[in-house]
Design a protein around this motif. Structure first.
Motif, mmCIF file in Angstrom:
data_model
loop_
_atom_site.group_PDB
_atom_site.id
_atom_site.type_symbol
_atom_site.label_atom_id
_atom_site.label_comp_id
_atom_site.label_asym_id
_atom_site.label_seq_id
_atom_site.Cartn_x
_atom_site.Cartn_y
_atom_site.Cartn_z
ATOM 1 N N SER A 184 0.829 -1.209 0.000
ATOM 2 C CA SER A 184 0.000 0.000 0.000
ATOM 3 C C SER A 184 0.856 1.249 0.000
ATOM 4 O O SER A 184 0.588 2.198 -0.737
ATOM 5 C CB SER A 184 -0.923 0.029 1.221
ATOM 6 O OG SER A 184 -1.785 -1.062 1.197
ATOM 7 N N PRO B 108 -10.123 -0.680 10.571
ATOM 8 C CA PRO B 108 -10.945 0.139 9.674
ATOM 9 C C PRO B 108 -12.054 -0.692 9.030
ATOM 10 O O PRO B 108 -11.861 -1.866 8.729
ATOM 11 C CB PRO B 108 -9.976 0.638 8.609
ATOM 12 C CG PRO B 108 -8.618 0.236 9.038
ATOM 13 C CD PRO B 108 -8.746 -0.776 10.115
ATOM 14 N N PHE B 109 -13.209 -0.062 8.808
ATOM 15 C CA PHE B 109 -14.318 -0.710 8.117
ATOM 16 C C PHE B 109 -14.111 -0.566 6.621
ATOM 17 O O PHE B 109 -13.848 0.530 6.125
ATOM 18 C CB PHE B 109 -15.646 -0.061 8.516
ATOM 19 C CG PHE B 109 -16.817 -0.578 7.746
ATOM 20 C CD1 PHE B 109 -17.402 -1.780 8.091
ATOM 21 C CD2 PHE B 109 -17.317 0.121 6.664
ATOM 22 C CE1 PHE B 109 -18.483 -2.275 7.378
ATOM 23 C CE2 PHE B 109 -18.402 -0.359 5.948
ATOM 24 C CZ PHE B 109 -18.984 -1.562 6.308
ATOM 25 N N THR B 110 -14.195 -1.694 5.905
ATOM 26 C CA THR B 110 -14.149 -1.631 4.446
ATOM 27 C C THR B 110 -15.498 -2.013 3.857
ATOM 28 O O THR B 110 -16.049 -1.297 3.032
ATOM 29 C CB THR B 110 -13.049 -2.545 3.869
ATOM 30 O OG1 THR B 110 -13.203 -3.851 4.407
ATOM 31 C CG2 THR B 110 -11.675 -2.020 4.210
ATOM 32 N N ASN B 111 -16.033 -3.156 4.297
ATOM 33 C CA ASN B 111 -17.360 -3.585 3.870
ATOM 34 C C ASN B 111 -17.839 -4.691 4.810
ATOM 35 O O ASN B 111 -17.070 -5.216 5.607
ATOM 36 C CB ASN B 111 -17.359 -4.054 2.407
ATOM 37 C CG ASN B 111 -16.388 -5.179 2.174
ATOM 38 O OD1 ASN B 111 -16.405 -6.189 2.868
ATOM 39 N ND2 ASN B 111 -15.522 -5.024 1.187
ATOM 40 N N THR C 155 -16.185 -8.340 4.504
ATOM 41 C CA THR C 155 -14.902 -8.460 5.192
ATOM 42 C C THR C 155 -15.100 -8.499 6.703
ATOM 43 O O THR C 155 -14.463 -9.270 7.407
ATOM 44 C CB THR C 155 -13.984 -7.267 4.824
ATOM 45 O OG1 THR C 155 -13.841 -7.235 3.410
ATOM 46 C CG2 THR C 155 -12.631 -7.399 5.474
ATOM 47 N N SER C 156 -16.003 -7.683 7.190
ATOM 48 C CA SER C 156 -16.206 -7.572 8.639
ATOM 49 C C SER C 156 -16.710 -8.855 9.276
ATOM 50 O O SER C 156 -16.316 -9.188 10.392
ATOM 51 C CB SER C 156 -17.179 -6.435 8.943
ATOM 52 O OG SER C 156 -16.615 -5.209 8.563
ATOM 53 N N HIS D 184 -15.098 -2.061 14.802
ATOM 54 C CA HIS D 184 -15.038 -0.817 14.048
ATOM 55 C C HIS D 184 -15.627 0.307 14.897
ATOM 56 O O HIS D 184 -16.525 0.082 15.689
ATOM 57 C CB HIS D 184 -15.868 -0.905 12.765
ATOM 58 C CG HIS D 184 -15.557 -2.087 11.916
ATOM 59 N ND1 HIS D 184 -14.333 -2.285 11.314
ATOM 60 C CD2 HIS D 184 -16.314 -3.151 11.563
ATOM 61 C CE1 HIS D 184 -14.358 -3.403 10.619
ATOM 62 N NE2 HIS D 184 -15.540 -3.945 10.763
ATOM 63 N N LYS E 17 -19.977 8.542 8.692
ATOM 64 C CA LYS E 17 -19.647 7.263 8.049
ATOM 65 C C LYS E 17 -20.876 6.359 7.996
ATOM 66 O O LYS E 17 -21.146 5.725 6.975
ATOM 67 C CB LYS E 17 -18.507 6.580 8.818
ATOM 68 C CG LYS E 17 -18.122 5.222 8.293
ATOM 69 C CD LYS E 17 -17.305 5.303 7.025
ATOM 70 C CE LYS E 17 -16.784 3.936 6.651
ATOM 71 N NZ LYS E 17 -15.917 3.953 5.518
#
Length: 130
Positions: A52, A90-93, A96-97, A106, A112
């Motif tokens: 990244s 971090p929340f992505t979707n 994933t969570s 999260h 948000k």
């Protein structure tokens, strides 16, 4: 900081086991202080982090994990990390969570949440996730 927390809180501080695959029962946590923080990243997470940073244009990053940890990509004190039960990520979707360990959580700002829930499909996912 870890020593100060241990000395100040003593028996009130909940210190998780090394293998925290399940959350403790509410009865185990009555009267305890539970810490949320960041734990040291796993080796594969460090490699993803390197990729990244490279994608963002960082040039002076070594593939050697020990040098990455000593460089200040993430500043985490191991002693303090061992006191944390809940790991902020971090929340992505939602997909994933739901596969994250139960100790990962999260934090959502109102902005948000409003943004996530604009998608009508996410409202049902939000209820299921919680």
């Amino acid at each position: 900081m870890a020593a100060i927390l241990k000395n100040t809180l003593g028996e009130l501080l909940y210190i998780p086991d090394k293998k925290y695959n399940v959350l403790p029962s509410p009865n185990e946590l009555v009267g305890k202080v539970v810490l949320k923080g960041k734990r040291p990243p796993e080796a594969e997470d460090i490699e993803k982090m390197i990729e990244s940073f490279r994608a963002l244009g960082a040039k002076e990053i070594s593939n050697d994990t020990s040098s990455v940890q000593t460089a200040t990509l993430i500043e985490i004190v191991d002693d303090l990390a061992t006191l944390t039960l809940l790991n902020g990520v971090p929340f992505t979707n939602f997909a994933t969570s739901v596969i994250l360990p139960c100790t990962h959580m999260h934090s959502f700002s109102e902005t948000k949440i409003a943004k996530v829930l604009k998608n009508p499909n996410n409202a049902a996912l939000w209820r299921d996730y919680n």
